[in-house]
Design a protein around this motif. Structure first.
Motif, PDB file in Angstrom:
ATOM      1  N   ASP A 199     -39.920 -15.726  31.802  1.00 47.94           N
ATOM      2  CA  ASP A 199     -38.687 -16.156  32.599  1.00 47.94           C
ATOM      3  C   ASP A 199     -39.081 -16.025  34.373  1.00 47.94           C
ATOM      4  N   THR A 200     -39.851 -14.864  34.519  1.00 42.62           N
ATOM      5  CA  THR A 200     -39.646 -14.444  35.968  1.00 42.62           C
ATOM      6  C   THR A 200     -40.929 -15.091  36.578  1.00 42.62           C
TER       7      THR A 200
ATOM      8  N   GLU B  66     -31.396 -20.597  38.812  1.00 43.52           N
ATOM      9  CA  GLU B  66     -30.322 -20.709  37.968  1.00 43.52           C
ATOM     10  C   GLU B  66     -30.998 -21.177  36.523  1.00 43.52           C
TER      11      GLU B  66
ATOM     12  N   ARG C  24     -33.949 -20.837  35.267  1.00 40.11           N
ATOM     13  CA  ARG C  24     -34.322 -19.575  34.463  1.00 40.11           C
ATOM     14  C   ARG C  24     -33.428 -18.615  33.947  1.00 40.11           C
ATOM     15  N   LEU C  25     -32.245 -18.262  34.807  1.00 36.07           N
ATOM     16  CA  LEU C  25     -31.274 -17.363  34.190  1.00 36.07           C
ATOM     17  C   LEU C  25     -30.631 -17.964  32.889  1.00 36.07           C
TER      18      LEU C  25
ATOM     19  N   ILE D 176     -23.098 -19.446  34.357  1.00 34.91           N
ATOM     20  CA  ILE D 176     -23.223 -18.853  35.500  1.00 34.91           C
ATOM     21  C   ILE D 176     -22.272 -19.467  36.705  1.00 34.91           C
TER      22      ILE D 176
ATOM     23  N   ILE E 126     -24.648 -18.388  42.454  1.00 36.90           N
ATOM     24  CA  ILE E 126     -25.838 -17.485  42.821  1.00 36.90           C
ATOM     25  C   ILE E 126     -25.868 -17.428  44.201  1.00 36.90           C
TER      26      ILE E 126
ATOM     27  N   VAL F 235     -25.323 -12.584  41.285  1.00 37.61           N
ATOM     28  CA  VAL F 235     -25.090 -13.478  40.374  1.00 37.61           C
ATOM     29  C   VAL F 235     -23.622 -13.083  39.720  1.00 37.61           C
TER      30      VAL F 235
ATOM     31  N   MET G 239     -30.844  -8.478  33.511  1.00 33.98           N
ATOM     32  CA  MET G 239     -31.173  -9.462  34.550  1.00 33.98           C
ATOM     33  C   MET G 239     -31.734  -8.632  35.807  1.00 33.98           C
TER      34      MET G 239
ATOM     35  N   PHE H 281     -35.569  -9.930  36.794  1.00 34.45           N
ATOM     36  CA  PHE H 281     -35.482 -10.590  37.705  1.00 34.45           C
ATOM     37  C   PHE H 281     -35.703  -9.994  39.294  1.00 34.45           C
TER      38      PHE H 281
ATOM     39  N   ILE I 278     -32.699 -10.638  41.697  1.00 35.10           N
ATOM     40  CA  ILE I 278     -31.242 -10.252  41.348  1.00 35.10           C
ATOM     41  C   ILE I 278     -31.075  -8.861  41.628  1.00 35.10           C
TER      42      ILE I 278
ATOM     43  N   VAL J 148     -25.147  -8.040  39.334  1.00 39.82           N
ATOM     44  CA  VAL J 148     -24.501  -9.089  38.407  1.00 39.82           C
ATOM     45  C   VAL J 148     -23.075  -8.749  38.517  1.00 39.82           C
TER      46      VAL J 148
END
Length: 102
Positions: free
Chosen positions: A4-5, A13, A15-16, A36, A39, A46, A71, A75, A78, A81
């Motif tokens: 993902d990263t 967005e 990827r999240l 979501i 962001i 987020v 998260m 990431f 980030i 959250v």
């Protein structure tokens, strides 16, 4: 194998969203949903909302803690959250949401 990263060309967005589907399928399996709301890439914040069966669910606070921890860890972009279970953002997250970009 891409994680993902590692996908720099994809939006944060996207990827999240993929991260949540892959790592938290139980949310949908139990009749809930996670989305979501906003962001802020400048601050790394987020805002998420858990809805459906998550609203009023006794374990939704644990789900929120797991989302937050994973998260921020996975990431680099980030830093925080903020999550709601459909009843508004938790008081501990932020009392004044007037500047939230949504």
């Amino acid at each position: 194998m891409e994680t993902d990263t590692e996908s720099e060309s994809e939006s944060l967005e996207r990827r999240l969203e993929r991260f949540m589907r892959r790592n938290f399928p139980q949310i949908e399996m139990h009749g809930g949903s996670a989305g979501i709301d906003a962001i802020d890439e400048g601050t790394g914040e987020v805002w998420l909302t858990l809805a459906g069966a998550c609203s009023g669910c006794g374990i939704s606070p644990m789900t929120i803690q797991a989302l937050e921890a994973r998260m921020v860890t996975e990431f680099d972009e980030i830093s925080a959250v903020h999550a709601s279970t459909g009843y508004g953002f938790e008081e501990r997250d932020r009392s004044d949401l007037s500047d939230v970009p949504f």
